[in-house]
Design a protein around this motif. Sequence first.
Motif, PDB file in Angstrom:
ATOM      1  N   ALA A 165       0.864  -1.185   0.000  1.00 31.02           N
ATOM      2  CA  ALA A 165       0.000   0.000   0.000  1.00 31.02           C
ATOM      3  C   ALA A 165       0.896   1.229   0.000  1.00 31.02           C
ATOM      4  CB  ALA A 165      -0.920   0.011   1.218  1.00 31.02           C
ATOM      5  N   PHE A 166       0.658   2.145  -0.929  1.00 29.72           N
ATOM      6  CA  PHE A 166       1.497   3.326  -1.049  1.00 29.72           C
ATOM      7  C   PHE A 166       0.726   4.572  -0.679  1.00 29.72           C
ATOM      8  CE2 PHE A 166       3.077   0.256  -4.107  1.00 29.72           C
ATOM      9  CZ  PHE A 166       4.424   0.233  -3.798  1.00 29.72           C
ATOM     10  N   ARG A 167       1.413   5.531  -0.088  1.00 30.73           N
ATOM     11  CA  ARG A 167       0.818   6.846   0.121  1.00 30.73           C
ATOM     12  C   ARG A 167       1.718   7.852  -0.564  1.00 30.73           C
ATOM     13  NH1 ARG A 167      -0.729  10.601   4.685  1.00 30.73           N
ATOM     14  NH2 ARG A 167      -2.769  11.294   3.987  1.00 30.73           N
ATOM     15  N   LEU A 168       1.298   8.319  -1.724  1.00 27.21           N
ATOM     16  CA  LEU A 168       2.136   9.165  -2.565  1.00 27.21           C
ATOM     17  C   LEU A 168       1.915  10.619  -2.171  1.00 27.21           C
ATOM     18  CD1 LEU A 168       1.492   7.301  -5.892  1.00 27.21           C
ATOM     19  CD2 LEU A 168       3.052   6.784  -4.065  1.00 27.21           C
ATOM     20  N   LEU A 169       2.948  11.241  -1.612  1.00 31.02           N
ATOM     21  CA  LEU A 169       2.733  12.517  -0.952  1.00 31.02           C
ATOM     22  C   LEU A 169       3.501  13.688  -1.538  1.00 31.02           C
ATOM     23  CD1 LEU A 169       2.765  11.307   2.735  1.00 31.02           C
ATOM     24  CD2 LEU A 169       0.798  11.860   1.331  1.00 31.02           C
ATOM     25  N   SER A 170       4.436  13.456  -2.428  1.00 31.02           N
ATOM     26  CA  SER A 170       5.234  14.569  -2.921  1.00 31.02           C
ATOM     27  C   SER A 170       5.119  14.709  -4.429  1.00 31.02           C
ATOM     28  CB  SER A 170       6.712  14.366  -2.552  1.00 31.02           C
ATOM     29  OG  SER A 170       7.206  13.196  -3.139  1.00 31.02           O
ATOM     30  N   ARG A 171       5.382  15.909  -4.914  1.00 30.44           N
ATOM     31  CA  ARG A 171       5.350  16.150  -6.355  1.00 30.44           C
ATOM     32  C   ARG A 171       6.774  16.127  -6.868  1.00 30.44           C
ATOM     33  NH1 ARG A 171       5.267  20.896  -9.966  1.00 30.44           N
ATOM     34  NH2 ARG A 171       4.010  20.380 -11.786  1.00 30.44           N
ATOM     35  N   ARG A 172       7.005  15.409  -7.967  1.00 33.48           N
ATOM     36  CA  ARG A 172       8.357  15.314  -8.492  1.00 33.48           C
ATOM     37  C   ARG A 172       8.320  15.585  -9.988  1.00 33.48           C
ATOM     38  NH1 ARG A 172      11.344  10.506  -5.275  1.00 33.48           N
ATOM     39  NH2 ARG A 172      12.986  11.208  -6.633  1.00 33.48           N
ATOM     40  N   PRO A 212       0.897  -7.012  -6.400  1.00 32.76           N
ATOM     41  CA  PRO A 212       0.425  -5.635  -6.640  1.00 32.76           C
ATOM     42  C   PRO A 212      -1.075  -5.554  -6.889  1.00 32.76           C
ATOM     43  CG  PRO A 212       1.608  -6.483  -8.554  1.00 32.76           C
ATOM     44  CD  PRO A 212       1.830  -7.470  -7.442  1.00 32.76           C
ATOM     45  N   ASN A 213      -1.693  -6.672  -7.286  1.00 33.22           N
ATOM     46  CA  ASN A 213      -3.143  -6.665  -7.536  1.00 33.22           C
ATOM     47  C   ASN A 213      -3.950  -6.476  -6.258  1.00 33.22           C
ATOM     48  OD1 ASN A 213      -1.946  -9.301  -7.077  1.00 33.22           O
ATOM     49  ND2 ASN A 213      -3.980 -10.171  -7.322  1.00 33.22           N
ATOM     50  N   HIS A 214      -3.326  -6.636  -5.078  1.00 31.63           N
ATOM     51  CA  HIS A 214      -4.021  -6.431  -3.806  1.00 31.63           C
ATOM     52  C   HIS A 214      -3.680  -5.085  -3.171  1.00 31.63           C
ATOM     53  CE1 HIS A 214      -5.813 -10.394  -3.487  1.00 31.63           C
ATOM     54  NE2 HIS A 214      -4.660 -10.957  -3.768  1.00 31.63           N
ATOM     55  N   GLY A 215      -2.863  -4.277  -3.853  1.00 33.78           N
ATOM     56  CA  GLY A 215      -2.369  -3.049  -3.238  1.00 33.78           C
ATOM     57  C   GLY A 215      -3.245  -1.833  -3.487  1.00 33.78           C
ATOM     58  N   SER A 216      -2.910  -0.750  -2.803  1.00 32.67           N
ATOM     59  CA  SER A 216      -3.613   0.520  -2.980  1.00 32.67           C
ATOM     60  C   SER A 216      -2.623   1.659  -2.774  1.00 32.67           C
ATOM     61  CB  SER A 216      -4.779   0.640  -1.996  1.00 32.67           C
ATOM     62  OG  SER A 216      -4.303   0.641  -0.663  1.00 32.67           O
ATOM     63  N   ALA A 217      -3.040   2.860  -3.144  1.00 32.40           N
ATOM     64  CA  ALA A 217      -2.150   4.018  -3.018  1.00 32.40           C
ATOM     65  C   ALA A 217      -2.961   5.284  -2.809  1.00 32.40           C
ATOM     66  CB  ALA A 217      -1.282   4.159  -4.272  1.00 32.40           C
ATOM     67  N   ASP A 218      -2.412   6.206  -2.023  1.00 34.75           N
ATOM     68  CA  ASP A 218      -2.964   7.552  -1.888  1.00 34.75           C
ATOM     69  C   ASP A 218      -2.011   8.501  -2.603  1.00 34.75           C
ATOM     70  OD1 ASP A 218      -4.012   6.885   1.482  1.00 34.75           O
ATOM     71  OD2 ASP A 218      -5.195   6.821  -0.344  1.00 34.75           O
ATOM     72  N   VAL A 219      -2.460   9.080  -3.694  1.00 26.81           N
ATOM     73  CA  VAL A 219      -1.605   9.895  -4.550  1.00 26.81           C
ATOM     74  C   VAL A 219      -1.985  11.360  -4.420  1.00 26.81           C
ATOM     75  CG1 VAL A 219      -0.777  10.256  -6.910  1.00 26.81           C
ATOM     76  CG2 VAL A 219      -1.539   7.985  -6.196  1.00 26.81           C
ATOM     77  N   LYS A 220      -1.046  12.191  -3.997  1.00 28.81           N
ATOM     78  CA  LYS A 220      -1.288  13.628  -4.010  1.00 28.81           C
ATOM     79  C   LYS A 220      -0.977  14.139  -5.407  1.00 28.81           C
ATOM     80  CE  LYS A 220      -1.281  15.821   0.484  1.00 28.81           C
ATOM     81  NZ  LYS A 220      -0.542  16.663   1.442  1.00 28.81           N
ATOM     82  N   ALA A 221      -1.967  14.697  -6.044  1.00 28.47           N
ATOM     83  CA  ALA A 221      -1.838  15.098  -7.438  1.00 28.47           C
ATOM     84  C   ALA A 221      -2.012  16.597  -7.600  1.00 28.47           C
ATOM     85  CB  ALA A 221      -2.887  14.370  -8.277  1.00 28.47           C
ATOM     86  N   ILE A 222      -1.178  17.184  -8.447  1.00 27.39           N
ATOM     87  CA  ILE A 222      -1.328  18.580  -8.844  1.00 27.39           C
ATOM     88  C   ILE A 222      -1.854  18.552 -10.273  1.00 27.39           C
ATOM     89  CG2 ILE A 222      -0.143  20.769  -9.235  1.00 27.39           C
ATOM     90  CD1 ILE A 222       1.952  19.816  -7.200  1.00 27.39           C
ATOM     91  N   GLY A 281      -3.629  20.842 -13.084  1.00 18.27           N
ATOM     92  CA  GLY A 281      -3.968  22.217 -13.402  1.00 18.27           C
ATOM     93  C   GLY A 281      -3.632  23.113 -12.225  1.00 18.27           C
ATOM     94  N   LYS A 282      -4.636  23.830 -11.702  1.00 21.42           N
ATOM     95  CA  LYS A 282      -4.428  24.729 -10.576  1.00 21.42           C
ATOM     96  C   LYS A 282      -4.882  24.120  -9.250  1.00 21.42           C
ATOM     97  CE  LYS A 282      -4.914  28.932 -13.359  1.00 21.42           C
ATOM     98  NZ  LYS A 282      -5.654  30.209 -13.538  1.00 21.42           N
ATOM     99  N   SER A 283      -5.379  22.899  -9.301  1.00 17.37           N
ATOM    100  CA  SER A 283      -5.924  22.282  -8.084  1.00 17.37           C
ATOM    101  C   SER A 283      -5.034  21.157  -7.572  1.00 17.37           C
ATOM    102  CB  SER A 283      -7.336  21.746  -8.356  1.00 17.37           C
ATOM    103  OG  SER A 283      -7.298  20.750  -9.355  1.00 17.37           O
ATOM    104  N   ARG A 284      -5.179  20.888  -6.280  1.00 17.49           N
ATOM    105  CA  ARG A 284      -4.424  19.813  -5.623  1.00 17.49           C
ATOM    106  C   ARG A 284      -5.417  18.853  -4.988  1.00 17.49           C
ATOM    107  NH1 ARG A 284       1.057  21.382  -3.979  1.00 17.49           N
ATOM    108  NH2 ARG A 284       1.550  23.395  -4.933  1.00 17.49           N
ATOM    109  N   HIS A 285      -5.174  17.568  -5.172  1.00 19.85           N
ATOM    110  CA  HIS A 285      -6.067  16.557  -4.610  1.00 19.85           C
ATOM    111  C   HIS A 285      -5.250  15.360  -4.147  1.00 19.85           C
ATOM    112  CE1 HIS A 285      -9.735  18.511  -6.050  1.00 19.85           C
ATOM    113  NE2 HIS A 285      -9.094  18.745  -7.180  1.00 19.85           N
ATOM    114  N   GLU A 286      -5.852  14.597  -3.245  1.00 18.91           N
ATOM    115  CA  GLU A 286      -5.288  13.310  -2.856  1.00 18.91           C
ATOM    116  C   GLU A 286      -6.189  12.228  -3.422  1.00 18.91           C
ATOM    117  OE1 GLU A 286      -5.002  11.077   1.285  1.00 18.91           O
ATOM    118  OE2 GLU A 286      -3.499  12.678   1.127  1.00 18.91           O
ATOM    119  N   LEU A 287      -5.644  11.406  -4.304  1.00 14.77           N
ATOM    120  CA  LEU A 287      -6.418  10.385  -5.000  1.00 14.77           C
ATOM    121  C   LEU A 287      -6.197   9.031  -4.354  1.00 14.77           C
ATOM    122  CD1 LEU A 287      -5.439  11.399  -8.660  1.00 14.77           C
ATOM    123  CD2 LEU A 287      -7.312  12.310  -7.274  1.00 14.77           C
ATOM    124  N   ASN A 288      -7.274   8.374  -3.969  1.00 18.41           N
ATOM    125  CA  ASN A 288      -7.196   7.011  -3.436  1.00 18.41           C
ATOM    126  C   ASN A 288      -7.406   6.046  -4.589  1.00 18.41           C
ATOM    127  OD1 ASN A 288      -9.241   4.691  -1.872  1.00 18.41           O
ATOM    128  ND2 ASN A 288      -7.100   4.944  -1.311  1.00 18.41           N
TER     129      ASN A 288
END
Length: 306
Positions: free
Chosen positions: A15-22, A93-103, A105-112
């Motif tokens: 399970a991943f929690r993606l928190l930074s923009r690169r 990986p088929n059982h995994g999940s991730a929380d992705v912080k996405a930028i 356009g002009k908005s920021r969201h955390e995608l599950n």
Amino acid sequence: SRRSKDRATPSAAMAFRLLSRRGGAFAGAAAAAAAASAAAGGIELRVSVLTSGFWPGPPGQACNLPPEIQECCMRFETFYLAKHTGRRLTWQPNHGSADVKAIIGKSRHELNVSTYQMVALMLFNSHHSLTWQDVVLRTNIPVEELKRHFMSLYVNPKAKILVKTTGGEKEKSKEPVDEDIFQVNAAFECKFFRVKVPLVLGRSGEAGGGMSKSDCTMEGPSVVAGSDVPASVEEDRKHLVEAVIVRVMKSRKTLEHNQLVMEVTRHLTSRFQPSPTLIKQRIEKLIEREYLERSQADRRIYNYLA
């Protein structure tokens, strides 16, 4: 015998929690792990490790994880194998999940999202657009699985993370074809910071083929187990319920029936709402396979068999 299960090959889901923009729209780090020391480059990884005898369902196929996440997995594997000699770790990986912080356009969201969706989204950090064929080749995810996870990123108006430009002849079909071009939806808007991307459920038409607008539904918490869902999804849910039952009982050792049902329901509510009947059926199956046993003093109490 019970002892043979202890020698089985362990399997691990991530399970991943993606928190930074690169440098792009998506980047990541995952929630805390069985080995926090395995974190690499700001990425943290939560790992669930079970022997193959305890992990329900067939093993999943490996996919091409992003390099920084692959490095994190390798560090955890080194840590795990150093503590458990003679074992081999197989990733699921088929059982995994991730929380992705996405930028976007002009908005920021955390995608599950699922691990497969995360792998696909991370490609857009280094590519402005990709064809469906590119996504298939770069991710190495089984095509039918990838199709279901990837379609979920552009068919749902409330989670339209990507946009598709049709390159093939099937203009009315939601199903991707090799020539279709995808890119991040710069116009995506949502009033919520955290966005859960539900999975598409594809119902096969008479021709046995594609998914059209009329035969795509979204799988989310409101879908009730035992309802009119495809057999493959129902089967996946059975395996998932069994995995949660084993996890809860391994932690608690002894539980009364109603308490176990409540615990399993609480763990699964974010994915779907399991019926008490479904949970009871999976408990019976686990008793048959000697993962659990009924207490001799009270048959409504279950004991975990180590």
